[in-house]
Design an enzyme around this catalytic site. Structure first.
Site, PDB file in Angstrom:
ATOM      1  N   ARG A 259      18.428 106.165  50.326  1.00 57.86           N
ATOM      2  CA  ARG A 259      18.246 104.844  49.714  1.00 57.86           C
ATOM      3  C   ARG A 259      16.874 104.774  49.059  1.00 57.86           C
ATOM      4  NH1 ARG A 259      16.719 104.271  55.219  1.00 57.86           N
ATOM      5  NH2 ARG A 259      14.521 103.720  55.307  1.00 57.86           N
TER       6      ARG A 259
ATOM      7  N   HIS B 206       3.918 111.639  60.338  1.00 61.42           N
ATOM      8  CA  HIS B 206       5.161 111.418  59.603  1.00 61.42           C
ATOM      9  C   HIS B 206       4.834 111.516  58.121  1.00 61.42           C
ATOM     10  CE1 HIS B 206       8.877 108.749  58.689  1.00 61.42           C
ATOM     11  NE2 HIS B 206       8.357 109.139  57.551  1.00 61.42           N
TER      12      HIS B 206
ATOM     13  N   GLU C 164      14.740 113.515  59.154  1.00 58.99           N
ATOM     14  CA  GLU C 164      15.894 112.758  58.674  1.00 58.99           C
ATOM     15  C   GLU C 164      15.828 112.689  57.162  1.00 58.99           C
ATOM     16  OE1 GLU C 164      16.055 108.792  60.326  1.00 58.99           O
ATOM     17  OE2 GLU C 164      15.796 109.527  62.363  1.00 58.99           O
TER      18      GLU C 164
ATOM     19  N   GLU D 212      12.327 112.996  55.377  1.00 55.85           N
ATOM     20  CA  GLU D 212      11.267 112.735  56.345  1.00 55.85           C
ATOM     21  C   GLU D 212      10.983 114.011  57.126  1.00 55.85           C
ATOM     22  OE1 GLU D 212      12.215 108.076  57.505  1.00 55.85           O
ATOM     23  OE2 GLU D 212      12.531 109.636  59.000  1.00 55.85           O
TER      24      GLU D 212
HETATM   25  C1  MV4 Z   1      10.576 113.120  67.026  1.00 53.27           C
HETATM   26  C2  MV4 Z   1       9.255 113.041  67.540  1.00 53.27           C
HETATM   27  C3  MV4 Z   1       8.751 114.130  68.193  1.00 53.27           C
HETATM   28  N1  MV4 Z   1       9.514 115.223  68.359  1.00 53.27           N
HETATM   29  N2  MV4 Z   1      11.281 114.242  67.219  1.00 53.27           N
HETATM   30  C4  MV4 Z   1      10.867 108.675  65.374  1.00 53.27           C
HETATM   31  C5  MV4 Z   1      11.705 108.182  64.276  1.00 53.27           C
HETATM   32  C6  MV4 Z   1      12.790 109.156  64.088  1.00 53.27           C
HETATM   33  N3  MV4 Z   1      12.937 109.435  62.697  1.00 53.27           N
HETATM   34  C7  MV4 Z   1      12.374 110.360  64.840  1.00 53.27           C
HETATM   35  N4  MV4 Z   1      11.135 110.048  65.489  1.00 53.27           N
HETATM   36  C8  MV4 Z   1      10.461 110.981  66.176  1.00 53.27           C
HETATM   37  N5  MV4 Z   1      11.132 112.129  66.368  1.00 53.27           N
HETATM   38  C9  MV4 Z   1      10.755 115.253  67.870  1.00 53.27           C
HETATM   39  N6  MV4 Z   1      11.508 116.346  68.054  1.00 53.27           N
HETATM   40  C10 MV4 Z   1       8.548 111.861  67.336  1.00 53.27           C
HETATM   41  C11 MV4 Z   1       9.142 110.828  66.659  1.00 53.27           C
HETATM   42  C12 MV4 Z   1       8.336 109.655  66.538  1.00 53.27           C
HETATM   43  C13 MV4 Z   1       7.876 109.206  65.325  1.00 53.27           C
HETATM   44  C14 MV4 Z   1       8.222 109.826  64.131  1.00 53.27           C
HETATM   45  C15 MV4 Z   1       7.743 109.359  62.926  1.00 53.27           C
HETATM   46  C16 MV4 Z   1       6.947 108.234  62.886  1.00 53.27           C
HETATM   47  C17 MV4 Z   1       6.613 107.603  64.036  1.00 53.27           C
HETATM   48  C18 MV4 Z   1       7.064 108.072  65.266  1.00 53.27           C
HETATM   49  C19 MV4 Z   1       6.692 107.414  66.428  1.00 53.27           C
HETATM   50  C20 MV4 Z   1       7.127 107.876  67.623  1.00 53.27           C
HETATM   51  C21 MV4 Z   1       7.969 108.975  67.678  1.00 53.27           C
END
Ligand code: MV4
Length: 477
Positions: free
Chosen positions: A312, A224, A308, A291
């Site tokens: 803020r 992330h 996303e 993000e």
């Molecule tokens: C995802 C992903 C893998 N593939 N989307 C978690 C928070 C939200 N903003 C979206 N998230 C995720 N979306 C796809 N297509 C994995 C996550 C995710 C994650 C993202 C950022 C930080 C930590 C996370 C922990 C688990 C899953």
């Protein structure tokens, strides 16, 4: 609907609207953070508080304070009529929402504007746009920002199965009104897709009052990484580099750092360029964060995808402040007056490295919340260490709100130095009377994967060793 009188505030030469008194619609460390920025700018402050926060530091820091309701947030910090009444009563001309609570509620920004209050944040339309994840995704794609292969709103299981076949398994179903990890379901087996879709729709309807869901390719081990942006009302937009936020648990970030230890200069430039391009495409105003998921499989080219946009100021804004020297909250306030970005450098290079640990009132191993009284407290200090916190000796941690007690941020000339400093700071900290996650931080900072900088979002769930964390309850050398 009755008409609300709209205060008349003439713009001054240059289009600047002066801000004289800010109502801070929040509590805890971020309320203090905003009041500190105001104080340095010669702006008066109004605190709002629930009955349980009557003697909190944010109340004592403010020039004036108004009680806005009982402890439950829905009846105080989230109660829009009471907050507007407090602003009216004290003659505030602007509102800062902090993070959490009402900070991303477009309806609150709209009500503020209707009442002649300068909402220190983006336009309501951009808050609404980014709150609608399907619309946000399409908007980013139109702006030329990479998004994962995926769909718009999916209504039928036939549609979902066709989409999954073209995207490839595994996929993730996300609520359009969700975000921050709420309302997501991973589907690994296409035979389970129809059933999971129905569950996801029902849960989204129950949680958000909106059952819309969409499907994306699931990235199995992403990092992330987010880009901080700063945009004025005149089309000016810059970025303030990235933050690496992969150390998290159940979508709550635990440690953040800047810059990322793994981004190549080329990839960093691409992500920064995409973020600024997106802001310009939509005419975004104020500070914000894009993000991204970084998919960096062993042996192949890393790729980033828009996930996303947060409209803020974020908890982890401090790591960006430490490496850029920019006071993000002061910038946010200046931008709300209509100032141009002119005073900020267009191009920022990281000055060293910063790491932030979020200190929470929670069990270090099972993460259960730990309300109670802080009987003894000592915060770390010294060269390169910053602590943002609202707690003090004798403070009672209420059970009603977020469990974050403090942010400990260390800055160094490079990652090694920042790491040594934050380890040293976490050996100095003393919080007695309640359990905190300090032992968890001490443990994470020693892990080879963390030290190498090569970790993804699964780091904590994959590695957490309860006995090893408990061994860190007393600092070790
Ligand atoms: C995802 C992903 C893998 N593939 N989307 C978690 C928070 C939200 N903003 C979206 N998230 C995720 N979306 C796809 N297509 C994995 C996550 C995710 C994650 C993202 C950022 C930080 C930590 C996370 C922990 C688990 C899953």
């Amino acid at each position: 609907m009755s008409r609300v009188p709209v205060a008349f505030r003439p713009r001054q030469p240059g289009g600047i609207i002066e801000i004289r008194k800010v109502l801070v619609a929040n509590r805890g460390e971020i309320a203090l953070r905003v009041m500190r920025a105001c104080r340095e700018m010669g702006i008066r402050t109004v605190a709002v508080h629930s009955t349980v926060d009557e003697s909190s530091l944010h109340v004592r820091f403010a020039d004036e304070a108004v009680c806005v309701g009982p402890p439950q947030a829905a009846q105080s910090y989230l109660h829009i009529p009471n907050l507007i009444a407090a602003a009216e009563l004290t003659g505030a001309d602007a509102v800062h929402p902090g993070y959490g609570f009402l900070s991303e509620r477009a309806d609150f920004a709209r009500v503020c504007a209707r009442c002649g209050l300068n909402f220190i944040g983006p336009k309501a339309e951009h808050m609404a746009l980014m709150g609608d994840k399907v619309r946000a995704r399409q908007t980013m794609a139109d702006a030329g920002v990479p998004i994962l292969p995926g769909t718009g709103v999916v209504t039928s299981s036939a549609e979902a199965i066709a989409a999954a076949k073209s995207i490839g398994m595994p996929v993730i179903i996300k609520a359009s009104a969700g975000g921050g990890g709420r309302g997501m379901k991973i589907v690994r087996d296409i035979d389970k897709l129809a059933e999971t879709l129905a569950t996801a729709q029902a849960e989204a309807q129950a949680a958000f009052g909106n059952g819309d869901v969409y499907i994306e390719r699931y990235v199995t081990s992403p990092r992330h990484i987010e880009i901080q942006v700063v945009c004025d009302m005149h089309g000016g937009a810059i970025d303030l580099l990235e933050r690496e936020c992969s150390i998290q648990r159940r979508h709550q970030k635990v440690i953040e750092e800047a810059p990322s230890a793994v981004l190549s200069d080329e990839l960093r430039t691409q992500m920064r360029t995409a973020a600024v391009k997106a802001c310009k495409a939509i005419g975004y105003q104020s500070v914000g964060t894009l993000e991204f998921l970084l998919d960096a499989p062993e042996g192949s080219r890393p790729r980033f995808y828009f996930m996303e946009m947060n409209t803020r100021i974020q908890v982890e804004h401090c790591v960006t402040e430490m490496i850029t020297g920019v006071d993000l909250v002061q910038e946010q306030i200046r931008l709300a007056t209509g100032e141009k970005l002119g005073h900020l450098d267009r191009e920022h290079r990281a000055r060293g490295h910063a790491i932030e640990c979020r200190i929470n009132a929670e069990d270090p191993v099972n993460f259960s919340p730990q309300p109670g009284t802080i009987t003894a407290l000592h915060f770390p200090g010294g060269f390169g260490v910053r602590v943002d916190s609202h707690i003090h000796q004798g403070y009672r941690v209420p059970p009603y709100y977020d469990s974050m007690l403090a942010k400990v941020i260390a800055h160094g000339n490079d990652r090694e130095q920042a790491l040594a400093r934050i380890r040293r700071a976490l050996d100095e900290i003393v919080v007695e009377g309640i359990r905190t996650n300090v032992p968890l931080h001490r443990w994470i900072l020693k892990q080879p994967a963390f030290k190498s900088g090569n970790y993804n979002t699964h780091f904590l769930e994959a590695n957490l060793d309860p006995a090893a964390v408990m061994a860190e309850v007393e600092p070790q050398s």
